[in-house]
Structure formats: C-alpha cells, structure tokens
Design a protein around this motif. Structure first.
Motif, PDB file in Angstrom:
ATOM      1  N   ARG A 107      -5.564  -2.173   4.197  1.00 55.01           N
ATOM      2  CA  ARG A 107      -5.658  -1.580   5.519  1.00 55.01           C
ATOM      3  C   ARG A 107      -4.248  -1.349   5.985  1.00 55.01           C
ATOM      4  O   ARG A 107      -3.447  -2.251   5.981  1.00 55.01           O
ATOM      5  CB  ARG A 107      -6.324  -2.565   6.486  1.00 55.01           C
ATOM      6  CG  ARG A 107      -7.782  -2.685   6.266  1.00 55.01           C
ATOM      7  CD  ARG A 107      -8.547  -2.651   7.570  1.00 55.01           C
ATOM      8  NE  ARG A 107      -9.902  -2.220   7.278  1.00 55.01           N
ATOM      9  CZ  ARG A 107     -10.789  -2.966   6.623  1.00 55.01           C
ATOM     10  NH1 ARG A 107     -10.468  -4.181   6.223  1.00 55.01           N
ATOM     11  NH2 ARG A 107     -11.986  -2.505   6.373  1.00 55.01           N
ATOM     12  N   ARG A 162      -3.960   5.235   7.514  1.00 50.86           N
ATOM     13  CA  ARG A 162      -4.855   5.299   6.364  1.00 50.86           C
ATOM     14  C   ARG A 162      -5.829   6.463   6.449  1.00 50.86           C
ATOM     15  O   ARG A 162      -5.924   7.273   5.519  1.00 50.86           O
ATOM     16  CB  ARG A 162      -5.627   3.991   6.288  1.00 50.86           C
ATOM     17  CG  ARG A 162      -6.596   3.924   5.145  1.00 50.86           C
ATOM     18  CD  ARG A 162      -7.161   2.544   5.115  1.00 50.86           C
ATOM     19  NE  ARG A 162      -8.213   2.425   4.129  1.00 50.86           N
ATOM     20  CZ  ARG A 162      -9.342   1.771   4.330  1.00 50.86           C
ATOM     21  NH1 ARG A 162      -9.584   1.225   5.486  1.00 50.86           N
ATOM     22  NH2 ARG A 162     -10.235   1.678   3.367  1.00 50.86           N
ATOM     23  N   THR A 163      -6.566   6.574   7.551  1.00 48.89           N
ATOM     24  CA  THR A 163      -7.567   7.628   7.648  1.00 48.89           C
ATOM     25  C   THR A 163      -6.962   9.029   7.684  1.00 48.89           C
ATOM     26  O   THR A 163      -7.411   9.905   6.945  1.00 48.89           O
ATOM     27  CB  THR A 163      -8.485   7.423   8.879  1.00 48.89           C
ATOM     28  OG1 THR A 163      -8.706   6.037   9.043  1.00 48.89           O
ATOM     29  CG2 THR A 163      -9.787   8.133   8.681  1.00 48.89           C
ATOM     30  N   PRO A 174       0.810  -1.216   0.000  1.00 55.54           N
ATOM     31  CA  PRO A 174       0.000   0.000   0.000  1.00 55.54           C
ATOM     32  C   PRO A 174       0.845   1.269   0.000  1.00 55.54           C
ATOM     33  O   PRO A 174       0.517   2.250  -0.674  1.00 55.54           O
ATOM     34  CB  PRO A 174      -0.833  -0.109   1.281  1.00 55.54           C
ATOM     35  CG  PRO A 174      -0.190  -1.145   2.100  1.00 55.54           C
ATOM     36  CD  PRO A 174       0.498  -2.067   1.167  1.00 55.54           C
ATOM     37  N   TYR A 175       1.936   1.256   0.745  1.00 53.47           N
ATOM     38  CA  TYR A 175       2.764   2.456   0.786  1.00 53.47           C
ATOM     39  C   TYR A 175       3.404   2.728  -0.565  1.00 53.47           C
ATOM     40  O   TYR A 175       3.615   3.866  -0.960  1.00 53.47           O
ATOM     41  CB  TYR A 175       3.828   2.322   1.875  1.00 53.47           C
ATOM     42  CG  TYR A 175       3.221   2.279   3.256  1.00 53.47           C
ATOM     43  CD1 TYR A 175       3.205   1.102   3.989  1.00 53.47           C
ATOM     44  CD2 TYR A 175       2.637   3.415   3.803  1.00 53.47           C
ATOM     45  CE1 TYR A 175       2.618   1.068   5.247  1.00 53.47           C
ATOM     46  CE2 TYR A 175       2.051   3.380   5.057  1.00 53.47           C
ATOM     47  CZ  TYR A 175       2.043   2.202   5.769  1.00 53.47           C
ATOM     48  OH  TYR A 175       1.463   2.156   7.002  1.00 53.47           O
ATOM     49  N   PHE A 187      -6.023   3.231  -0.866  1.00 56.75           N
ATOM     50  CA  PHE A 187      -7.017   3.550   0.160  1.00 56.75           C
ATOM     51  C   PHE A 187      -8.168   2.565   0.168  1.00 56.75           C
ATOM     52  O   PHE A 187      -8.725   2.242   1.208  1.00 56.75           O
ATOM     53  CB  PHE A 187      -7.573   4.957  -0.058  1.00 56.75           C
ATOM     54  CG  PHE A 187      -6.634   6.043   0.375  1.00 56.75           C
ATOM     55  CD1 PHE A 187      -6.307   7.074  -0.479  1.00 56.75           C
ATOM     56  CD2 PHE A 187      -6.078   6.034   1.640  1.00 56.75           C
ATOM     57  CE1 PHE A 187      -5.440   8.080  -0.084  1.00 56.75           C
ATOM     58  CE2 PHE A 187      -5.207   7.034   2.044  1.00 56.75           C
ATOM     59  CZ  PHE A 187      -4.891   8.059   1.172  1.00 56.75           C
ATOM     60  N   ARG A 242      -5.872  10.010   4.255  1.00 55.87           N
ATOM     61  CA  ARG A 242      -6.991  10.289   3.377  1.00 55.87           C
ATOM     62  C   ARG A 242      -7.520  11.701   3.609  1.00 55.87           C
ATOM     63  O   ARG A 242      -7.882  12.411   2.663  1.00 55.87           O
ATOM     64  CB  ARG A 242      -8.100   9.277   3.649  1.00 55.87           C
ATOM     65  CG  ARG A 242      -8.972   8.998   2.464  1.00 55.87           C
ATOM     66  CD  ARG A 242      -9.744   7.718   2.666  1.00 55.87           C
ATOM     67  NE  ARG A 242     -10.697   7.537   1.584  1.00 55.87           N
ATOM     68  CZ  ARG A 242     -11.402   6.434   1.384  1.00 55.87           C
ATOM     69  NH1 ARG A 242     -11.266   5.414   2.214  1.00 55.87           N
ATOM     70  NH2 ARG A 242     -12.237   6.335   0.381  1.00 55.87           N
TER      71      ARG A 242
END
Lengths: 310, 288
Positions: B110, B114-115, A27-28, B106, B118
């Motif tokens: 997870r 993250r939040t 993800p990064y 996003f 965003r």
C-alpha cells in the motif's frame, strides 16, 4: 544473524537507510522499471510530439526547422485530404462497429448454447485475433483480387456479377472491402467479450420468464439485452477508440488508396510521416486525431453516466 | 406407428430442427474463421504457373513446395524469421521483468499514488500509435537505435506491459498473503519470497502473459516497418508486406506461403496454450 531487508538491526541502526525507510521505498523500487519504460517510450515522446506539432520540421529540410505556431493546424484544416480523411474515419469506425457488434452478438449467442464441440469452437473463434495483421491483409487482398480473387470467382459463378471486379482498385468498393477484412479480424473480440457476459446471466431468469409464458423474442428483449448493455457499451467504446487510431490493416491492404479513398485520419498522419518525412505536420494531424478521440470519449462517458442515472 | 406420428407432430421434431440449425450455425462460425486460412494454405501449395492460366480453377493443378523453397532461397526468410524471433523473445523477457515487478508492487504494497498509477498504466492504450510513432522515430534516430533490435523490443514492450500488469496483479491478489508472511518468518526477504512463493503460484498468469507478449510482438507491423528500414532486419510482417508490394505481377503462391510461415508460430503457440490464454483473459476480466 546478518540483517536482511525486513529484519531490524539494533546495532547497525545507523546504516544508510533505516528499516522503516527501506520498507517505504520498496514498492517504488518495484515500480521503477515500468515508470522508466513508460516514461521514456510513451510520455516523453508525447511531449516531443506536441512540441513538433508547432514546428516546421521536415527531415529532408532540417536546417529550416523553426517554430511556426499554429501553422500546421491551419494547414490541416484547409487541406481537403485531411478533411476527407476525417470523414472516412467516421465511415470506417461506424462500418466496423455495426458489423462487428452484429456478428459478434450472433456468434456469442450461438456459442452460448449447448452443443458438442462447443469448447473447441470457442477456442477457434479467437484465431483471427492472434493472426498477424500482415497475414490477414494478404488473405483478403488475395480473395478480393481483381484477377485471381476467389470472391470474384464465386460472385460470377452465382451470376451476381458478370465479370471480375477489382474491389480494391475501385474507389467505391475499396473502403467496404477493407472494412470486411477488418471485420473478420475484429469479430473475435466482440464475440468473446459478449459470450462471457451472456454466460454471466443466470439460467433461472430465463426459466422464470418461460414459466410466465414469455416468447423467445421477449426473453431476449427484457432479460438478455438489458443485462448485456453495460458490456456492449464498454466494448463498443474500447473498440471505437482502437479503430479510430488503427492503421495496420488499411495500410497493408491498400496503402491508403486508391487515390486516398481508404485513407482515414491516422493513415493520413502515417503517410505524411513516411512519404513526406514532414514530422511537424504529421504530429499536428495526429494530435488533432487525439483531440477528436478525447472529445468522443468524454461525450460517450457523459452519455453513459446519464444513462446510469435514469 | 403411434411414436412416428407423435414424432412428426410433437416437440421432438421442433427440437431436432432447432438442434440441426444450431449445428449449421456453429459450422458457419467455423467456416467463417477457418476458411481464409484454408484458402491461404491451399494456395501456398499451388504452383505459380496456375496463376498464369487462362481460367480460374478452385483446386491447384498439382501440389508443390516450390513456393516455400523460394521463400528461403530467393527471399531470405530464414533471416526475417530470426529477426522476429529475437525481437519477440526480447520483448517477452523485458516485459515480464517490468510487468512482474510492477504487478507485485500493486498487489502487495500500500503506498501513496497506488490507484492513480494503476489507472495511468492502462491509460497508455488510449494514445494513438501513430502519435507516438512519429517522435519515437526521431528519438531512436538520435540515439542511433534505428535498425537495431532494442528499438523494437522497447516499443513492443510498452504495448505488452500495461495489460500484463493488470492481469498479473489480479493473479497476485489471489495468492493469500499468509504464504509470504510465513516465508518472511522463516527469514526470506522480499525478493526471495517473490521468486520462491509468489511466482510459482502465479505460474498460469505468467504463462498467459508471456504468450500474450510474444504474440503481440510477433504480429506487430507499424513500428517494425518504421524502425527497421534495412531489409536484412525486417521482421516477418514487414517482409510479407514487402513481397506483396512493388511487384507488378503478384506472385500469389509465394505470398501465400509467406503468410503461412508468418502465422505458423503464433498458430502453434495458440493451439497449445489456448486454454491458458482464454482463462487468463477472462479471469482477469472477472477478478479485475
């Protein structure tokens, strides 16, 4: 079978990244582009702006660039033009919001009704929003012109005025004129958002009220308005923030004139940068603008929270 | 006879009047929106000599394409059009790359931060453009990127990306994970599943955001006029402003023509993709 990103590889567990590490890193990796882009073009310049605000930094006088502490800020608050620009920003935002909200609500209410071609008109209403600001500017500059302007022509023909008024060159009429141009531009946003909110109100509530004998005005006041309030507040906040820092249409139509009469705070910073090349002072005044915006936002959100708790 | 009486005294009349007023109001909206454009187009076809005439006349004395010809002969508008096109296309490509990657992260993963991340992405809209413009000008100058396409492409992308990430993430969220898991079972890696499964299904979102990115870049003026000082590199909005300023006598015919040329592409794009755009905007609002 060759090991792919997600497949475990028993014999090659010793490769530079384990399967587990790769999964955590993925993800990064996907976020890297946006982090680099925003970091380089937004956050890094932000820090440099803060740095420059405390310096004497004029592009035509670079050898003399030096740290001057609060010098730029002191200059700003004793500068009549700066303080005038601050007042004009308030006038600009208030004028725009009142007109855009009023018209937007009206348009949304109309578009909420059923009639043929409704879909087409809903599409049409977004046209001002996609129009380049430069084009909006010349449209309105032309219509408001003191010699060839349509508005002058119509007003004279309706005997409201007896001769042509150079709306954009007269100090009293310049700001209202620019506001009108921007209202044409900005109503779309309000109209579309409010329409979406209006449509979310279930028909049954109106029908129930009608059965109970509520008149149209009451229906609006006790059903529509309360349900619409959250959207109105959010959209107004967003537009206020946007309008407070908006430069384009003002600069395109009047360049801040006549005699600074349409200069709002961001326009003032822009001119300081463009005409004087005084980066330090321009940065300082934009930081003041940002600070005012921040205070405004916090106050607004506090008031919003208080209203919700009632 | 009876029906006539009942018509004039009953609900039917009230309804008819109400509907008539509504039609009028709707017409009012259309006029409000389209009239300035109509006036612009009409005057772009008006011969320049009309503006020198003594009286003011609503209709042009004749229709001519001279103003448009002037734009391309005397004012190098083909070049400006090209500049705008290159910048807008570049912005769209770069922004899609950045936005799709981030939205995918996003929506599908997870991870820590993250939040807040965003939120941070959307926060960039809170910073005044003029605040960022000043240091960015210095940075571009130091990097020798002034008067080059990349300077504008980068700047415009920062405006287009945050909202697009928000929209695309909502679209990605709506695609069931099972589809990608199935692909994984079949041996696809992340990138492959992104391209073969996720993106095709999110196509409406991709279209909507691409149009948004293109229009945002095409219409932008502030950064354009600051980074591109050389006339040859002006984008269309800058060119429009330049022809309007500086002339002691306003050549309204040519100016209006320049406005028409500048808004034509976005108007066309908007007409074609109108439904996708509006659907994209409001869908994002509903899902987000």
């Amino acid at each position: 079978m060759r090991p792919t990103l997600f497949q475990e590889s028993n014999g090659l567990a010793g490769r530079w990244l384990t399967w587990r590490q790769r999964r955590l890193l993925t993800p990064y990796l996907f976020l890297l582009p946006v982090v680099i882009l925003l970091g380089a073009i937004i956050f890094y310049p932000l820090t440099r702006a803060i740095g420059m605000a405390f310096q004497y930094y004029v592009l035509t006088d670079l050898p003399n660039a030096k740290f001057i502490g609060l010098g730029n800020f002191e200059r700003a608050f004793s500068d009549k033009l700066f303080l005038d620009a601050l007042g004009r920003s308030v006038y600009w935002v208030a004028g725009n919001i009142v007109l855009q909200l009023g018209l937007g609500l009206t348009f949304a209410s109309i578009l909420n009704q059923e009639f043929p071609l409704r879909g087409v008109i809903r599409g049409i209403i977004l046209i001002p929003w996609v129009t380049p600001s430069a084009v909006t500017a010349i449209m309105w500059r032309f219509m408001l012109d003191g010699q060839s302007g349509l508005i002058n022509d119509v007003l004279v023909k309706l005997h409201i005025i007896d001769k042509f008024v150079p709306f954009l060159s007269r100090p009293e009429t310049a700001m209202p004129s620019v506001i009108v141009a921007n209202v044409w531009f900005g109503v779309s946003f309000f109209a579309v958002m409010l329409l979406a909110a209006l449509q979310a109100i279930p028909q049954e509530m109106y029908e129930a009220a009608e059965v109970d004998g509520a008149a149209t005005w009451h229906r609006f006041r006790y059903i529509t308005l309360p349900l619409l309030m959250p959207t109105i507040l959010v959209v107004t906040l967003l537009r206020t923030i946007w309008l407070s820092q908006y430069v384009e249409i003002i600069y395109l139509i009047t360049g801040g004139g006549p005699a600074w009469h349409t200069t709002t705070l961001p326009v003032y910073s822009f001119i300081a940068m463009r005409a004087d090349l005084d980066m330090g002072y321009a940065s300082a005044s934009s930081i003041c603008l940002s600070a005012f915006l921040l205070i405004l936002m916090i106050a607004y959100l506090r008031a919003l929270k208080r209203q919700e708790n009632l | 006879m009876d029906t006539l009486v009942s018509f004039f005294s009953g609900r039917r009349l009230r309804d008819a009047i109400a509907r008539g007023l509504l039609g009028l109001a709707a017409l009012g909206i259309v006029v409000f929106v389209l009239f300035p454009f109509g006036w612009l187009i009409l005057n772009s076809l008006r011969p320049e000599k009309d503006f020198f005439a003594a009286g003011f006349s609503q209709m042009p004395s004749s229709f001519t394409l001279e103003n448009f010809a002037d734009l391309f002969r005397r004012h190098d508008f083909a070049q400006y059009f090209l500049n705008s096109f290159v910048v807008a296309t570049g912005t769209t490509l770069l922004s899609q790359f950045v936005a799709v990657s981030a939205a995918f992260a996003f929506a599908r993963f997870r991870f820590r931060g993250r939040t807040p991340l965003r939120m941070l992405v959307l926060l960039v809209y809170m910073f005044p453009a003029v605040l960022l413009l000043i240091p960015l000008y210095i940075i571009m100058r130091d990097l020798h990127l002034l008067n080059t396409y990349p300077s504008l492409i980068l700047a415009h992308s920062t405006a287009a990306v945050p909202f697009s990430i928000w929209l695309l993430a909502a679209y990605f969220d709506a695609i069931p994970r099972e589809l990608e898991d199935a692909a994984k079972v079949d041996g696809a890696n992340v990138i492959q599943s992104l391209f073969r499964i996720t993106l095709p299904l999110a196509l409406p979102g991709i279209v909507a955001t691409s149009i948004f990115m293109f229009i945002v870049s095409w219409n932008e003026f502030l950064y354009a006029i600051t980074f591109m000082s050389r006339t040859k590199l002006h984008t269309l909005p800058s060119a429009v402003w330049t022809i309007t300023g500086g002339e002691t006598r306003m050549m309204w015919g040519v100016i209006c023509a320049s406005g028409v040329v500048t808004s034509l592409p976005v108007a066309i794009l908007f007409m074609i993709f109108q439904r996708q755009l509006i659907a994209g905007l409001t869908a994002g609002a509903v899902k987000g």
